[in-house]
Design a protein around this motif. Structure first.
Motif, PDB file in Angstrom:
ATOM      1  N   GLU A  86       6.120  13.637  13.103  1.00 23.30           N
ATOM      2  CA  GLU A  86       6.564  12.579  12.319  1.00 23.30           C
ATOM      3  C   GLU A  86       7.890  12.986  11.847  1.00 23.30           C
ATOM      4  OE1 GLU A  86       6.231   9.564   9.505  1.00 23.30           O
ATOM      5  OE2 GLU A  86       4.481  10.322  11.089  1.00 23.30           O
ATOM      6  N   GLU A  87       8.366  14.032  12.110  1.00 26.76           N
ATOM      7  CA  GLU A  87       9.929  14.549  11.613  1.00 26.76           C
ATOM      8  C   GLU A  87      10.982  13.794  12.763  1.00 26.76           C
ATOM      9  OE1 GLU A  87       7.514  16.552  11.839  1.00 26.76           O
ATOM     10  OE2 GLU A  87       7.203  16.981   9.657  1.00 26.76           O
ATOM     11  N   GLU A  88      10.368  13.875  13.991  1.00 27.24           N
ATOM     12  CA  GLU A  88      11.102  13.258  15.019  1.00 27.24           C
ATOM     13  C   GLU A  88      11.155  11.545  14.984  1.00 27.24           C
ATOM     14  OE1 GLU A  88       9.194  14.562  18.548  1.00 27.24           O
ATOM     15  OE2 GLU A  88      10.368  16.346  18.776  1.00 27.24           O
ATOM     16  N   VAL A  89      10.274  10.941  14.444  1.00 27.29           N
ATOM     17  CA  VAL A  89      10.143   9.782  14.285  1.00 27.29           C
ATOM     18  C   VAL A  89      11.296   9.283  13.195  1.00 27.29           C
ATOM     19  CG1 VAL A  89       8.812   7.815  13.172  1.00 27.29           C
ATOM     20  CG2 VAL A  89       7.782   9.184  15.131  1.00 27.29           C
ATOM     21  N   GLU A  90      11.074  10.140  11.884  1.00 26.04           N
ATOM     22  CA  GLU A  90      12.059   9.993  10.743  1.00 26.04           C
ATOM     23  C   GLU A  90      13.714  10.064  11.323  1.00 26.04           C
ATOM     24  OE1 GLU A  90      10.810  12.396   7.887  1.00 26.04           O
ATOM     25  OE2 GLU A  90       8.955  11.413   7.213  1.00 26.04           O
ATOM     26  N   ALA A  91      13.773  11.012  11.879  1.00 22.37           N
ATOM     27  CA  ALA A  91      15.018  11.026  12.569  1.00 22.37           C
ATOM     28  C   ALA A  91      15.652  10.093  13.538  1.00 22.37           C
ATOM     29  CB  ALA A  91      15.275  12.577  13.381  1.00 22.37           C
ATOM     30  N   ALA A  92      14.553   9.457  14.332  1.00 16.70           N
ATOM     31  CA  ALA A  92      14.943   8.563  15.111  1.00 16.70           C
ATOM     32  C   ALA A  92      15.440   7.225  14.248  1.00 16.70           C
ATOM     33  CB  ALA A  92      13.978   8.290  16.333  1.00 16.70           C
ATOM     34  N   VAL A  93      14.636   6.995  13.275  1.00 16.49           N
ATOM     35  CA  VAL A  93      14.918   5.868  12.458  1.00 16.49           C
ATOM     36  C   VAL A  93      16.287   5.858  11.871  1.00 16.49           C
ATOM     37  CG1 VAL A  93      14.126   4.496  10.737  1.00 16.49           C
ATOM     38  CG2 VAL A  93      12.490   5.148  12.289  1.00 16.49           C
ATOM     39  N   GLY A 108       0.721  -1.308  -0.028  1.00 16.57           N
ATOM     40  CA  GLY A 108      -0.010  -0.092   0.155  1.00 16.57           C
ATOM     41  C   GLY A 108       0.836   1.228   0.148  1.00 16.57           C
ATOM     42  N   GLY A 109       1.898   1.153  -0.706  1.00 14.74           N
ATOM     43  CA  GLY A 109       2.754   2.494  -0.843  1.00 14.74           C
ATOM     44  C   GLY A 109       3.789   2.512   0.407  1.00 14.74           C
ATOM     45  N   ARG A 110       3.745   1.760   1.325  1.00 11.32           N
ATOM     46  CA  ARG A 110       4.366   1.901   2.554  1.00 11.32           C
ATOM     47  C   ARG A 110       5.589   0.703   2.757  1.00 11.32           C
ATOM     48  NH1 ARG A 110       2.155   5.545   6.044  1.00 11.32           N
ATOM     49  NH2 ARG A 110       3.755   4.612   7.835  1.00 11.32           N
ATOM     50  N   LYS A 111       6.820   0.814   2.886  1.00 13.61           N
ATOM     51  CA  LYS A 111       7.765  -0.350   3.078  1.00 13.61           C
ATOM     52  C   LYS A 111       7.678  -0.836   4.721  1.00 13.61           C
ATOM     53  CE  LYS A 111      11.809   0.282   1.185  1.00 13.61           C
ATOM     54  NZ  LYS A 111      13.047   0.893   0.878  1.00 13.61           N
ATOM     55  N   ILE A 112       7.251  -2.324   4.752  1.00 13.26           N
ATOM     56  CA  ILE A 112       6.796  -2.827   6.036  1.00 13.26           C
ATOM     57  C   ILE A 112       8.120  -3.182   6.446  1.00 13.26           C
ATOM     58  CG2 ILE A 112       4.519  -3.229   5.281  1.00 13.26           C
ATOM     59  CD1 ILE A 112       5.145  -6.179   4.987  1.00 13.26           C
ATOM     60  N   LYS A 113       8.074  -3.535   7.846  1.00 11.50           N
ATOM     61  CA  LYS A 113       9.237  -4.067   8.431  1.00 11.50           C
ATOM     62  C   LYS A 113       8.718  -5.434   9.372  1.00 11.50           C
ATOM     63  CE  LYS A 113      12.120  -0.864   7.671  1.00 11.50           C
ATOM     64  NZ  LYS A 113      13.606  -1.005   6.721  1.00 11.50           N
ATOM     65  N   VAL A 114       9.639  -6.359   8.829  1.00 13.10           N
ATOM     66  CA  VAL A 114       9.247  -7.774   9.342  1.00 13.10           C
ATOM     67  C   VAL A 114      10.618  -8.341  10.097  1.00 13.10           C
ATOM     68  CG1 VAL A 114       8.413 -10.211   9.121  1.00 13.10           C
ATOM     69  CG2 VAL A 114       7.856  -8.264   7.562  1.00 13.10           C
ATOM     70  N   ASN A 115      10.402  -8.485  11.601  1.00 10.04           N
ATOM     71  CA  ASN A 115      11.384  -9.179  12.447  1.00 10.04           C
ATOM     72  C   ASN A 115      10.860  -9.980  13.470  1.00 10.04           C
ATOM     73  OD1 ASN A 115      13.243  -6.954  11.442  1.00 10.04           O
ATOM     74  ND2 ASN A 115      12.255  -5.456  12.527  1.00 10.04           N
ATOM     75  N   VAL A 116      11.725 -10.794  14.026  1.00 15.24           N
ATOM     76  CA  VAL A 116      11.405 -11.620  15.065  1.00 15.24           C
ATOM     77  C   VAL A 116      11.093 -10.814  16.455  1.00 15.24           C
ATOM     78  CG1 VAL A 116      11.911 -13.706  16.551  1.00 15.24           C
ATOM     79  CG2 VAL A 116      12.771 -13.631  14.365  1.00 15.24           C
ATOM     80  N   THR A 117       9.969 -11.056  17.125  1.00 16.60           N
ATOM     81  CA  THR A 117       9.818 -10.268  18.161  1.00 16.60           C
ATOM     82  C   THR A 117      10.856 -10.645  19.774  1.00 16.60           C
ATOM     83  OG1 THR A 117       7.963 -11.439  18.926  1.00 16.60           O
ATOM     84  CG2 THR A 117       7.401  -9.594  17.096  1.00 16.60           C
ATOM     85  N   PRO A 143      23.911  -4.354  18.314  1.00 17.52           N
ATOM     86  CA  PRO A 143      23.052  -3.479  17.340  1.00 17.52           C
ATOM     87  C   PRO A 143      21.540  -3.592  17.604  1.00 17.52           C
ATOM     88  CG  PRO A 143      23.841  -5.390  16.005  1.00 17.52           C
ATOM     89  CD  PRO A 143      24.447  -5.428  17.287  1.00 17.52           C
ATOM     90  N   ILE A 144      20.758  -2.545  17.675  1.00 13.43           N
ATOM     91  CA  ILE A 144      19.269  -2.683  17.838  1.00 13.43           C
ATOM     92  C   ILE A 144      18.783  -2.242  16.372  1.00 13.43           C
ATOM     93  CG2 ILE A 144      19.493  -1.756  20.113  1.00 13.43           C
ATOM     94  CD1 ILE A 144      18.666   1.083  19.298  1.00 13.43           C
ATOM     95  N   ARG A 145      17.479  -2.748  16.216  1.00 12.19           N
ATOM     96  CA  ARG A 145      16.600  -2.238  15.017  1.00 12.19           C
ATOM     97  C   ARG A 145      15.559  -1.334  15.341  1.00 12.19           C
ATOM     98  NH1 ARG A 145      16.964  -8.141  14.725  1.00 12.19           N
ATOM     99  NH2 ARG A 145      14.817  -8.182  15.653  1.00 12.19           N
ATOM    100  N   VAL A 146      15.653  -0.368  14.635  1.00 12.42           N
ATOM    101  CA  VAL A 146      14.433   0.796  14.882  1.00 12.42           C
ATOM    102  C   VAL A 146      13.578   0.979  13.516  1.00 12.42           C
ATOM    103  CG1 VAL A 146      14.209   3.070  15.612  1.00 12.42           C
ATOM    104  CG2 VAL A 146      16.187   1.720  16.533  1.00 12.42           C
ATOM    105  N   ASN A 147      12.533   0.738  13.738  1.00 16.86           N
ATOM    106  CA  ASN A 147      11.521   0.781  12.701  1.00 16.86           C
ATOM    107  C   ASN A 147      10.241   1.504  12.867  1.00 16.86           C
ATOM    108  OD1 ASN A 147      13.111  -1.304  11.362  1.00 16.86           O
ATOM    109  ND2 ASN A 147      11.825  -2.908  12.125  1.00 16.86           N
TER     110      ASN A 147
END
Length: 242
Positions: A217-224, A134-143, A236-240
């Motif tokens: 939203e800008e803070e979210v993008e900067a954090a990722v 749907g136009g968004r890049k999804i993230k799939v990880n083991v939880t 290393p951590i994963r941030v999505n």
């Protein structure tokens, strides 16, 4: 004399009654003996079944941890059935659930999918992580990463988590990372709203992931951009986007 002799002879009907009583007594005695003998064996079987069941319960968290997947940055329109269909091509989906805000009933843009085997979970990660839906890049990880030495002590009270639509998922956390550590780590690079580390229910042990919220939203993008693959507590951590 004849009368005395005849009185000593047991009548046929009485003999039959005596034999019946004797047989009944023997049968009851045999049954009682069998029950007395069989009861310990039955108890042993019951104990063996309870031990086997307990072992199965103890093994379950390890298997579940490796099969449960976090799916982030999904469109708000994706339903549980659509989420299930996305993963069904890669194996048997046991459960698929989109998370919704309890106040607005809007999708929180992430969910969880449990596959039937570890191999299927890994295949789904390989095939679907960073793909567009749907136009968004999804993230799939083991939880979760299974922690065999579960601390059963009561957990310390956690600070109140302030939820927000501007939120990131933080995965692959070391088991030493607490909510306070996570909050401090993200605060060093900018302003955050809140942070939390998820715990195994009833314990103080981390599940290996958490969430951090922001005000825009800008803070979210900067954090990722800043924190994805950054090192925290030695790994290393994963941030999505959540």
């Amino acid at each position: 004399m004849a009368t005395a002799i005849s009185s000593l002879v047991t009548p046929p009907a009485l003999r039959r009654r005596c034999r019946s009583s004797a047989l009944a007594s023997i049968s009851a005695s045999t049954s009682l003996s069998f029950r007395t003998f069989a009861a310990p064996q039955t108890r042993r079987w019951g104990l063996a079944l309870r031990v086997a069941a307990s072992s199965a319960v103890l093994e379950a968290p390890a298997q579940l941890a490796a099969r449960k997947l976090y799916v982030g940055n999904i469109p708000r329109t994706v339903t549980n059935d659509e989420l299930r269909d996305m993963f069904a091509a890669h194996g048997t989906v046991e459960r698929a659930e989109v998370m919704y805000d309890k106040y607005t009933n809007r999708s929180r843009r992430f969910g969880f999918v449990t596959m039937s085997t570890v191999e299927e979970a890994n295949a789904a990660i390989e095939a679907l992580n960073d793909t567009e839906v749907g136009g968004r890049k999804i993230k799939v990880n083991v939880t979760e990463s299974f922690l065999p030495n579960i601390d059963r002590s009561a957990p310390e009270p956690e600070p109140v988590f302030v939820d927000s639509q501007y939120k990131v998922y933080v995965g692959n956390l070391a088991k030493t990372v607490t909510t306070e550590v996570l909050k401090k780590f993200f605060s060093e690079k900018g302003q955050i709203l809140s942070a939390t580390v998820s715990h195994i229910p009833g314990t103080s042990k981390s599940k290996g992931y958490g969430f951090v919220t922001f005000s825009s939203e800008e803070e979210v993008e900067a954090a990722v951009a800043t924190f994805n693959n950054a090192e925290l507590e030695g790994q290393p951590i994963r941030v999505n986007r959540a």
